[in-house]
Design an enzyme around this catalytic site. Structure first.
Site, PDB file in Angstrom:
ATOM      1  N   THR A 126      -4.853   2.980 -12.660  1.00 21.74           N
ATOM      2  CA  THR A 126      -4.230   3.985 -11.791  1.00 21.74           C
ATOM      3  C   THR A 126      -3.696   5.182 -12.576  1.00 21.74           C
ATOM      4  OG1 THR A 126      -2.291   4.321 -10.374  1.00 21.74           O
ATOM      5  CG2 THR A 126      -2.129   2.540 -11.949  1.00 21.74           C
ATOM      6  N   ASP A 127      -3.622   6.326 -11.905  1.00 21.82           N
ATOM      7  CA  ASP A 127      -3.031   7.513 -12.549  1.00 21.82           C
ATOM      8  C   ASP A 127      -1.513   7.349 -12.741  1.00 21.82           C
ATOM      9  OD1 ASP A 127      -2.211   7.769  -9.899  1.00 21.82           O
ATOM     10  OD2 ASP A 127      -3.006   9.798  -9.601  1.00 21.82           O
ATOM     11  N   GLU A 128      -0.927   6.313 -12.113  1.00 22.16           N
ATOM     12  CA  GLU A 128       0.531   6.130 -12.246  1.00 22.16           C
ATOM     13  C   GLU A 128       0.938   5.753 -13.666  1.00 22.16           C
ATOM     14  OE1 GLU A 128       2.678   4.328  -9.125  1.00 22.16           O
ATOM     15  OE2 GLU A 128       1.371   5.154  -7.578  1.00 22.16           O
ATOM     16  N   TYR A 150       5.585  -1.413 -10.948  1.00 27.05           N
ATOM     17  CA  TYR A 150       4.134  -1.465 -10.706  1.00 27.05           C
ATOM     18  C   TYR A 150       3.386  -0.719 -11.812  1.00 27.05           C
ATOM     19  CZ  TYR A 150      -0.383   0.189  -8.950  1.00 27.05           C
ATOM     20  OH  TYR A 150      -1.712   0.518  -8.846  1.00 27.05           O
ATOM     21  N   LYS A 154       0.741  -2.211 -14.625  1.00 29.88           N
ATOM     22  CA  LYS A 154      -0.644  -1.733 -14.767  1.00 29.88           C
ATOM     23  C   LYS A 154      -0.881  -1.190 -16.182  1.00 29.88           C
ATOM     24  CE  LYS A 154      -3.541  -1.484 -12.140  1.00 29.88           C
ATOM     25  NZ  LYS A 154      -4.613  -2.460 -11.759  1.00 29.88           N
ATOM     26  N   ARG A 273      12.522   6.895  -2.381  1.00 32.32           N
ATOM     27  CA  ARG A 273      12.179   5.744  -3.229  1.00 32.32           C
ATOM     28  C   ARG A 273      12.893   5.912  -4.571  1.00 32.32           C
ATOM     29  NH1 ARG A 273       5.789   5.448  -4.268  1.00 32.32           N
ATOM     30  NH2 ARG A 273       5.797   4.187  -2.381  1.00 32.32           N
TER      31      ARG A 273
HETATM   32  P1  NAD Z   1      -4.713  -4.196  -2.391  1.00 35.49           P
HETATM   33  O1  NAD Z   1      -3.258  -4.514  -2.505  1.00 35.49           O
HETATM   34  O2  NAD Z   1      -5.251  -3.680  -1.107  1.00 35.49           O
HETATM   35  O3  NAD Z   1      -5.578  -5.495  -2.754  1.00 35.49           O
HETATM   36  C1  NAD Z   1      -5.301  -6.304  -3.846  1.00 35.49           C
HETATM   37  C2  NAD Z   1      -6.184  -7.541  -3.738  1.00 35.49           C
HETATM   38  O4  NAD Z   1      -5.924  -8.368  -4.893  1.00 35.49           O
HETATM   39  C3  NAD Z   1      -5.893  -8.394  -2.505  1.00 35.49           C
HETATM   40  O5  NAD Z   1      -7.098  -8.811  -1.922  1.00 35.49           O
HETATM   41  C4  NAD Z   1      -5.123  -9.591  -3.059  1.00 35.49           C
HETATM   42  O6  NAD Z   1      -5.285 -10.772  -2.297  1.00 35.49           O
HETATM   43  C5  NAD Z   1      -5.741  -9.708  -4.458  1.00 35.49           C
HETATM   44  N1  NAD Z   1      -4.856 -10.382  -5.420  1.00 35.49           N
HETATM   45  C6  NAD Z   1      -3.546 -10.117  -5.672  1.00 35.49           C
HETATM   46  N2  NAD Z   1      -3.082 -10.955  -6.617  1.00 35.49           N
HETATM   47  C7  NAD Z   1      -4.127 -11.741  -6.982  1.00 35.49           C
HETATM   48  C8  NAD Z   1      -4.277 -12.799  -7.929  1.00 35.49           C
HETATM   49  N3  NAD Z   1      -3.248 -13.202  -8.671  1.00 35.49           N
HETATM   50  N4  NAD Z   1      -5.486 -13.392  -8.047  1.00 35.49           N
HETATM   51  C9  NAD Z   1      -6.534 -12.984  -7.282  1.00 35.49           C
HETATM   52  N5  NAD Z   1      -6.442 -12.016  -6.356  1.00 35.49           N
HETATM   53  C10 NAD Z   1      -5.254 -11.390  -6.217  1.00 35.49           C
HETATM   54  O7  NAD Z   1      -5.028  -3.223  -3.593  1.00 35.49           O
HETATM   55  P2  NAD Z   1      -5.952  -1.910  -3.678  1.00 35.49           P
HETATM   56  O8  NAD Z   1      -5.195  -0.761  -3.162  1.00 35.49           O
HETATM   57  O9  NAD Z   1      -7.292  -2.235  -3.149  1.00 35.49           O
HETATM   58  O10 NAD Z   1      -6.038  -1.739  -5.269  1.00 35.49           O
HETATM   59  C11 NAD Z   1      -7.053  -2.405  -6.016  1.00 35.49           C
HETATM   60  C12 NAD Z   1      -6.906  -2.047  -7.465  1.00 35.49           C
HETATM   61  O11 NAD Z   1      -7.017  -0.633  -7.636  1.00 35.49           O
HETATM   62  C13 NAD Z   1      -5.556  -2.429  -8.066  1.00 35.49           C
HETATM   63  O12 NAD Z   1      -5.764  -2.885  -9.380  1.00 35.49           O
HETATM   64  C14 NAD Z   1      -4.770  -1.129  -8.069  1.00 35.49           C
HETATM   65  O13 NAD Z   1      -3.811  -1.121  -9.092  1.00 35.49           O
HETATM   66  C15 NAD Z   1      -5.879  -0.133  -8.314  1.00 35.49           C
HETATM   67  N6  NAD Z   1      -5.646   1.213  -7.778  1.00 35.49           N
HETATM   68  C16 NAD Z   1      -5.277   1.395  -6.478  1.00 35.49           C
HETATM   69  C17 NAD Z   1      -5.139   2.691  -5.979  1.00 35.49           C
HETATM   70  C18 NAD Z   1      -4.769   2.950  -4.536  1.00 35.49           C
HETATM   71  O14 NAD Z   1      -4.539   4.100  -4.189  1.00 35.49           O
HETATM   72  N7  NAD Z   1      -4.714   1.961  -3.673  1.00 35.49           N
HETATM   73  C19 NAD Z   1      -5.369   3.794  -6.820  1.00 35.49           C
HETATM   74  C20 NAD Z   1      -5.738   3.560  -8.156  1.00 35.49           C
HETATM   75  C21 NAD Z   1      -5.884   2.258  -8.615  1.00 35.49           C
HETATM   76  O1  DAU Z   2      -1.653   6.999  -7.563  1.00 39.91           O
HETATM   77  C1  DAU Z   2      -2.356   5.790  -7.376  1.00 39.91           C
HETATM   78  C2  DAU Z   2      -1.465   4.811  -6.682  1.00 39.91           C
HETATM   79  O2  DAU Z   2      -1.375   5.250  -5.330  1.00 39.91           O
HETATM   80  C3  DAU Z   2      -1.954   3.372  -6.738  1.00 39.91           C
HETATM   81  O3  DAU Z   2      -1.982   2.947  -8.071  1.00 39.91           O
HETATM   82  C4  DAU Z   2      -1.037   2.458  -5.910  1.00 39.91           C
HETATM   83  O4  DAU Z   2      -1.542   1.135  -5.887  1.00 39.91           O
HETATM   84  C5  DAU Z   2      -0.992   2.997  -4.505  1.00 39.91           C
HETATM   85  O5  DAU Z   2      -0.084   2.225  -3.729  1.00 39.91           O
HETATM   86  C6  DAU Z   2      -0.568   4.460  -4.495  1.00 39.91           C
HETATM   87  O6  DAU Z   2       0.820   4.591  -4.907  1.00 39.91           O
HETATM   88  P1  DAU Z   2       1.821   5.612  -4.171  1.00 39.91           P
HETATM   89  O7  DAU Z   2       3.193   5.139  -4.369  1.00 39.91           O
HETATM   90  O8  DAU Z   2       1.489   7.013  -4.523  1.00 39.91           O
HETATM   91  O9  DAU Z   2       1.311   5.357  -2.662  1.00 39.91           O
HETATM   92  P2  DAU Z   2       2.088   5.179  -1.282  1.00 39.91           P
HETATM   93  O10 DAU Z   2       1.049   5.168  -0.213  1.00 39.91           O
HETATM   94  O11 DAU Z   2       3.080   4.081  -1.306  1.00 39.91           O
HETATM   95  O12 DAU Z   2       2.909   6.547  -1.184  1.00 39.91           O
HETATM   96  C7  DAU Z   2       2.248   7.807  -1.240  1.00 39.91           C
HETATM   97  C8  DAU Z   2       3.304   8.902  -1.198  1.00 39.91           C
HETATM   98  O13 DAU Z   2       3.965   8.875   0.076  1.00 39.91           O
HETATM   99  C9  DAU Z   2       4.401   8.716  -2.235  1.00 39.91           C
HETATM  100  O14 DAU Z   2       4.830   9.991  -2.700  1.00 39.91           O
HETATM  101  C10 DAU Z   2       5.529   8.046  -1.457  1.00 39.91           C
HETATM  102  C11 DAU Z   2       5.366   8.636  -0.055  1.00 39.91           C
HETATM  103  N1  DAU Z   2       5.776   7.722   1.032  1.00 39.91           N
HETATM  104  C12 DAU Z   2       5.268   6.476   1.058  1.00 39.91           C
HETATM  105  C13 DAU Z   2       5.631   5.579   2.039  1.00 39.91           C
HETATM  106  C14 DAU Z   2       5.056   4.183   2.074  1.00 39.91           C
HETATM  107  C15 DAU Z   2       6.670   8.174   1.999  1.00 39.91           C
HETATM  108  O15 DAU Z   2       7.121   9.327   1.988  1.00 39.91           O
HETATM  109  N2  DAU Z   2       7.036   7.294   2.978  1.00 39.91           N
HETATM  110  C16 DAU Z   2       6.561   6.010   3.040  1.00 39.91           C
HETATM  111  O16 DAU Z   2       6.947   5.265   3.963  1.00 39.91           O
END
Ligand code: NAD
Ligand code: DAU
Length: 342
Positions: A126-128, A150, A154, A273
């Site tokens: 992730t970019d985080e 988180y 990562k 947050r």
């Molecule tokens: P998600 O939370 O939707 O899904 C996570 C999945 O992992 C679920 O199916 C869960 O059951 C499984 N899981 C959790 N713990 C586990 C374990 N111990 N063993 C096996 N399976 C397990 O997540 P997502 O948003 O699809 O993210 C997927 C990946 O991409 C993550 O590694 C996340 O850090 C990364 N990522 C997410 C975003 C985003 O915006 N969502 C952006 C950049 C990177």
């Molecule tokens: O940047 C990549 C990341 O993006 C991934 O690595 C994470 O897994 C994914 O959850 C996401 O993280 P963020 O914290 O950026 O995503 P989230 O959807 O929780 O929030 C997006 C933005 O919106 C953030 O600035 C917080 C804000 N937000 C979020 C929620 C849930 C609100 O203002 N209100 C809310 O209720």
């Protein structure tokens, strides 16, 4: 010759989109989804794949080394693509333990299994990990300054992946994606939460002033990038994946409301947050040089995502009426009680 991929976390949001993408675009490949099915894992995300002989599902934990090794041997896995993680920043603030366990120890467990067998390993990151970026764009060689549990977990995973490449010569790659949006995203994340709340005429809890910036990218674009890196990425390298354009959250919120024809009066500014990263922004030049480019702007991706949730109530309504209600009350009950409108 096709590959046999172990897609960990393949029942989650991005993992499931990736599995659909691989099976649709690589006829020779086989996919073994390996997933613990936490609250975020959902077999509905993989609906329709059971009939495909190239697809198998294994219900297990990536921290369970014996289960990982048994699965690799039983299916002849040659490649691991690790999506499995705890992923929600707010939950990591509330309860960091499971993040450290899955995102660090789980990554270590997979790397050990890969090292023993010389498997190809890809880490979805992730970019985080770059932390808050006040101005400019993060490049892959920038220092890692994670600020939430988180992001720190990562980062631990990324550092282990790099160590296994440098120390053991494992063929690893890492992609660092920006905020993904699209089908099958658990409605704790902002896009599905706000879209479905607005559809139900419920308030949208915007953290603080809503001027934080995120690079919202279409999940399908991210999946294409991961797939390209898996096939063409150089050993030990890291690739940023995003549109390269970050927008303020309030613009995202207004786009959602306008797409649905809902009023701005649904916006509530609530307590922020803790440690909220104000801005992420990544440089995607390295990914572009590999031959990838995003097909959607953040604005297009937001509109397309809203449309999917409008057309797929069957998917999100059961989630929002289940255990999610207790989560929502815990996270937002007191915040919304003290909220103010724009
Ligand atoms: P998600 O939370 O939707 O899904 C996570 C999945 O992992 C679920 O199916 C869960 O059951 C499984 N899981 C959790 N713990 C586990 C374990 N111990 N063993 C096996 N399976 C397990 O997540 P997502 O948003 O699809 O993210 C997927 C990946 O991409 C993550 O590694 C996340 O850090 C990364 N990522 C997410 C975003 C985003 O915006 N969502 C952006 C950049 C990177
Ligand atoms: O940047 C990549 C990341 O993006 C991934 O690595 C994470 O897994 C994914 O959850 C996401 O993280 P963020 O914290 O950026 O995503 P989230 O959807 O929780 O929030 C997006 C933005 O919106 C953030 O600035 C917080 C804000 N937000 C979020 C929620 C849930 C609100 O203002 N209100 C809310 O209720």
């Amino acid at each position: 010759m096709g590959r046999t991929l172990l897609v960990t976390g393949g029942a989650g949001f991005i993992g499931a989109n990736y599995v659909h993408h691989v099976l649709a675009s690589h006829a020779e490949d086989k996919v073994v989804v390996f997933d613990k099915l936490t609250y975020a894992g959902n077999l509905d995300n993989l609906r329709g794949l059971d009939a495909d002989p190239r697809y198998t599902f294994v219900h297990a934990d990536i921290c369970d080394r014996a289960a990982v090794e048994r699965t690799i041997e039983a299916h002849g896995v040659d490649t691991i693509v690790n999506f499995a993680a705890e992923t929600h920043v707010d939950r990591s603030i509330d309860e960091p333990g499971s993040f450290i366990h899955t995102d660090v120890v789980g990554t270590y467990t997979l790397l050990e299994a890969a090292r023993d067998r010389g498997l190809r390993y890809h880490q979805v990151s992730t970019d985080e990990v770059y932390g808050h970026v006040a101005e400019g764009d993060s490049t892959e060689s920038d220092p890692l300054v994670p600020r939430s549990p988180y992001a720190a977990s990562k980062t631990g995973g990324d550092l282990l992946v790099n160590a296994y490449h440098v120390t053991y010569g494992l063929y690893t790659t890492i992609t660092r994606g920006s905020n993904n949006i699209g089908p099958y995203q658990y409605p704790e994340k902002v896009l599905p939460l706000f879209t479905t709340n607005a559809m139900e005429d419920q308030p949208l809890p915007v953290y603080g002033d809503g001027l934080q910036e995120r690079d919202y990218q279409w999940v399908g674009d991210h999946c294409e990038a991961i797939d390209l890196v898996l096939r063409e990425g150089r050993p030990g390298e890291v690739y940023n994946v995003g549109t390269g354009t970050s927008i303020p959250n309030l613009e995202m919120v207004q786009l959602i409301l306008d797409s649905l024809g809902k009023p701005r009066s649904l916006i509530r500014h609530v307590a922020d947050r803790p440690g909220h990263d104000r801005r992420y922004s990544i440089d995607n030049a390295k990914m572009r040089a590999l031959g990838w480019q995003p097909r959607h702007s953040p604005q297009d991706a937001i509109r397309k995502t809203v449309q999917w949730y409008v057309e797929n109530r069957w998917w999100w309504e059961p989630i929002k009426s289940g255990e999610f209600r207790a989560y929502y009350e815990k996270m937002y009950g007191h915040r919304l009680a003290d909220a103010h409108s724009s």
